[in-house]
Design an enzyme around this catalytic site. Sequence first.
Site, short mmCIF file in Angstrom:
data_model
loop_
_atom_site.label_atom_id
_atom_site.label_comp_id
_atom_site.label_asym_id
_atom_site.label_seq_id
_atom_site.Cartn_x
_atom_site.Cartn_y
_atom_site.Cartn_z
N GLY A 58 5.41 21.74 15.95
CA GLY A 58 4.63 20.52 15.83
C GLY A 58 3.47 20.37 16.79
O GLY A 58 2.49 19.71 16.49
N ASP A 113 4.17 16.81 20.70
CA ASP A 113 3.48 16.10 19.63
C ASP A 113 4.02 14.68 19.50
O ASP A 113 3.27 13.74 19.30
CB ASP A 113 3.61 16.86 18.30
CG ASP A 113 5.05 17.19 17.93
OD1 ASP A 113 5.94 17.09 18.79
OD2 ASP A 113 5.28 17.57 16.77
N ASP A 116 10.48 10.64 20.40
CA ASP A 116 11.17 9.50 19.84
C ASP A 116 12.49 9.28 20.57
O ASP A 116 12.51 8.57 21.56
CB ASP A 116 11.30 9.58 18.31
CG ASP A 116 11.79 10.91 17.80
OD1 ASP A 116 12.51 11.62 18.50
OD2 ASP A 116 11.44 11.26 16.66
N PHE A 165 8.95 7.13 10.52
CA PHE A 165 8.70 8.55 10.36
C PHE A 165 7.24 8.80 10.02
O PHE A 165 6.66 8.12 9.16
CB PHE A 165 9.60 9.13 9.27
CG PHE A 165 9.61 10.62 9.23
CD1 PHE A 165 10.37 11.35 10.14
CD2 PHE A 165 8.84 11.30 8.30
CE1 PHE A 165 10.36 12.74 10.11
CE2 PHE A 165 8.84 12.69 8.27
CZ PHE A 165 9.60 13.40 9.18
#
Length: 190
Positions: A58, A113, A116, A165
């Site tokens: 990512g 990147d 969360d 998301f």
Amino acid sequence: MYFCFPLKKSMEEIRIHDKVFVPYITFEEIEHAIKKVANALYEQHKEDIPVFVGVLNGVVMFMSDFLKHYPGRCEISFLKLKSYSGVESTGKVEIEMEIPMDLSGRDVIILEDIVDTGNTLGALYEILNAKHVKSIKIVTLLFKPDAYNKDLPIDMVALKIPNKFVVGYGLDYDGLGRNLPDIYQIKTEE
């Protein structure tokens, strides 16, 4: 240190696999945030030669653009971790590729990147501490504060986002969407 900018919505919604995503952050907004973070980080490390460590896959677009705007001397390396299946975090972090260089005594700056839950960061801290690094900083393009459940410090955040998301600009949904220049958010049912 947080850098937040107003976000404009000018793109069209897209479909990836079975999900619909709506426009969220444009490439121009992303690039502006990256430039600010790269310059701020350079001010802290202009006398050093840090090692930027990217987490594949990512981080490729973020790291590439970040390095174009970072004016100082640096080295780079990568590792590959896996913690997602579909749109959900698995809660487990698997190492798929180790960092191929000696980091002992080095200032390491992890480029992410997205942060969360923080599960990947926890695993990264363990990996790097075992390599006897001098210092660890975390710089992320996107940060979901509502999802974050660790006590590890996030040193720089380009953009804070809600706990939804997202795909694009290196982020994927089951392997697709990484090549989109903009970031899209999953569409919620009305």
